[in-house]
Design a protein around this motif. Structure first.
Motif, mmCIF file in Angstrom:
data_model
loop_
_atom_site.group_PDB
_atom_site.id
_atom_site.type_symbol
_atom_site.label_atom_id
_atom_site.label_comp_id
_atom_site.label_asym_id
_atom_site.label_seq_id
_atom_site.Cartn_x
_atom_site.Cartn_y
_atom_site.Cartn_z
ATOM 1 N N GLN A 286 0.824 -1.200 0.000
ATOM 2 C CA GLN A 286 0.000 0.000 0.000
ATOM 3 C C GLN A 286 0.867 1.263 0.000
ATOM 4 O OE1 GLN A 286 -2.750 -0.166 3.251
ATOM 5 N NE2 GLN A 286 -3.938 -1.849 2.389
ATOM 6 N N GLN A 287 0.379 2.282 -0.693
ATOM 7 C CA GLN A 287 1.025 3.584 -0.677
ATOM 8 C C GLN A 287 0.468 4.387 0.493
ATOM 9 O OE1 GLN A 287 3.508 4.666 -2.679
ATOM 10 N NE2 GLN A 287 3.559 2.629 -3.620
ATOM 11 N N LEU A 288 1.325 4.803 1.371
ATOM 12 C CA LEU A 288 0.884 5.512 2.561
ATOM 13 C C LEU A 288 0.818 7.013 2.291
ATOM 14 C CD1 LEU A 288 3.054 3.660 5.244
ATOM 15 C CD2 LEU A 288 0.687 3.196 4.575
ATOM 16 N N PRO A 289 -0.199 7.684 2.833
ATOM 17 C CA PRO A 289 -0.283 9.140 2.658
ATOM 18 C C PRO A 289 0.857 9.857 3.372
ATOM 19 C CG PRO A 289 -1.967 8.358 4.187
ATOM 20 C CD PRO A 289 -1.336 7.143 3.594
ATOM 21 N N GLN A 290 1.119 11.077 2.944
ATOM 22 C CA GLN A 290 2.253 11.833 3.474
ATOM 23 C C GLN A 290 2.191 12.035 4.984
ATOM 24 O OE1 GLN A 290 4.634 12.339 1.445
ATOM 25 N NE2 GLN A 290 6.028 13.700 2.529
ATOM 26 N N PRO A 291 1.040 12.356 5.571
ATOM 27 C CA PRO A 291 1.014 12.503 7.038
ATOM 28 C C PRO A 291 1.418 11.225 7.770
ATOM 29 C CG PRO A 291 -0.929 13.509 6.070
ATOM 30 C CD PRO A 291 -0.250 12.760 4.970
ATOM 31 N N VAL A 292 1.051 10.071 7.224
ATOM 32 C CA VAL A 292 1.416 8.798 7.849
ATOM 33 C C VAL A 292 2.926 8.575 7.720
ATOM 34 C CG1 VAL A 292 1.120 6.291 7.776
ATOM 35 C CG2 VAL A 292 -0.854 7.795 7.473
ATOM 36 N N LEU A 293 3.473 8.902 6.556
ATOM 37 C CA LEU A 293 4.917 8.768 6.357
ATOM 38 C C LEU A 293 5.690 9.651 7.332
ATOM 39 C CD1 LEU A 293 5.204 8.729 2.453
ATOM 40 C CD2 LEU A 293 5.477 6.798 4.007
ATOM 41 N N LEU A 294 5.121 10.796 7.640
ATOM 42 C CA LEU A 294 5.779 11.717 8.563
ATOM 43 C C LEU A 294 5.715 11.209 10.002
ATOM 44 C CD1 LEU A 294 7.218 14.472 8.759
ATOM 45 C CD2 LEU A 294 4.967 15.509 9.156
#
Length: 349
Positions: free
Chosen positions: A301-309
């Protein structure tokens, strides 16, 4: 159980130093948090989940290990006054035992878990058989300390200028990347020898001056360190001889000042408590990271930017908590985070 007793049972053989200022354990606590954060970013990156935290690689790399090894050297002078037999028993034996034990455990875990990096280079039992030639990539710090202690003991009668000059030359050569063919663990072991040996020789001076640090010193030193990091990131000077030594000295000075100030703040005493338990944290913290990275890689899955942060700091906190829980549950049993025969780690009669 008293605090001193708790420290002895959680970190192996009884410490030789008679006194332990709170800022020393605070510095070790800050360093181990940065180590855990660095590995969280590294494992997530290997799984292809590279978020904005990858840009923190250089600041973390040039700060955490110089500070960690300097603090280790700061606690070593009295041990180096022992004969080598007693030095081996009291400081080195337990480290070598834990290095072999946990290298075997981590390799087994890596074999059983789904790979999160290059499938053409999977974990194998051969790496356990060669850990003294090709150090374990996660546990090389545990192996480097016995090497540093042995070197420091062997050269102890040489003039201090010769000792530090030789160590600086070794660290400078490794810092250029000229010997990177030996592998990352050996490269880093050579790179940080100078900081350990320097701390051995200036320990009394540092312990006398460090308590004078104030907030203004922390701000000024970290401003200088930010400039140093910018130079390392945006110019090609990183591999120039002695540049990494100079940046490490700035990092160590800033880290000590920060640790002194933090140690005076009651609600930040968590760093001091972590600093008294760095060994079990270091040995255990990568296990949940490997599991999480493997699961995320398999999900695709591609994680959204806030989750990556948020993911690396969250994984850091979770890994620290799991390591501390493991120490609380298992630290009382000899042979897990300490040498299995305590009498062997005491001074010889």
């Amino acid at each position: 159980m008293s605090s001193a007793t708790s420290r002895r049972t959680s970190t192996g053989p009884a410490p030789i130093e008679k006194t332990r200022e709170p800022w020393i354990d605070t510095a070790r606590g800050i360093a181990i948090v940065l180590v855990v954060l660095f590995h969280a970013v590294m494992y997530l990156g290997e799984a292809g989940i590279a978020g904005p935290w990858t840009y923190a690689s250089t600041p973390l790399d040039t700060f955490r290990m110089p500070l960690f090894f300097f603090m280790s050297g700061l606690l070593a002078p009295s041990a180096l006054r022992l004969g080598y037999r007693d030095l081996f028993r009291r400081r080195i034996l337990a480290l070598l035992y834990l290095y072999v034990l946990w290298s075997t455990i981590q390799t087994t875990y890596g074999i059983l878990m789904p790979p999160i990096s290059d499938p053409a280079d999977p974990e194998s039992w051969w790496s356990v058989l060669t850990i003294f030639i090709s150090p374990h990539p996660n546990l090389w710090f545990i192996y480097a300390l016995p090497i540093y202690l042995t070197i420091a003991w062997l050269v102890r009668r040489a003039p201090v200028a010769v000792q530090l000059g030789g160590a600086a030359a070794v660290s400078a050569v490794f810092g250029t990347g000229a010997l990177s063919i030996l592998g990352v663990p050996w490269d880093k072991t050579g790179r940080y020898l100078f900081f350990f040996l320097l701390a051995v020789h200036i320990a009394p001076l540092v312990r006398r001056l460090a308590p004078r640090a104030r907030v203004v010193h922390v701000v000024a030193l970290f401003a200088v360190y930010a400039c140093v990091v910018a130079i390392l990131v945006f110019t090609p000077v990183r591999h120039v001889p002695f540049v990494l030594i100079a940046s490490g000295l700035v990092a160590v000075t800033a880290g000590i000042a920060l640790s002194v100030v933090v140690s005076r703040v009651g609600w930040l005493s968590v760093f001091e408590r972590l600093g008294s338990r760095t060994l079990p944290v270091y040995l255990v913290h990568t296990f949940p990271m490997i599991a999480v990275a493997g699961v995320l890689l398999q999900s695709g899955q591609q994680l959204p930017q806030p989750v990556l942060l948020a993911l690396p700091p969250a994984l850091t906190v979770a890994s620290l908590a799991i390591a501390l829980l493991a120490n609380r549950l298992l630290g009382r049993f000899p042979g897990i985070f300490s040498f299995p025969i305590p009498a062997w780690t005491r001074k010889a009669p």
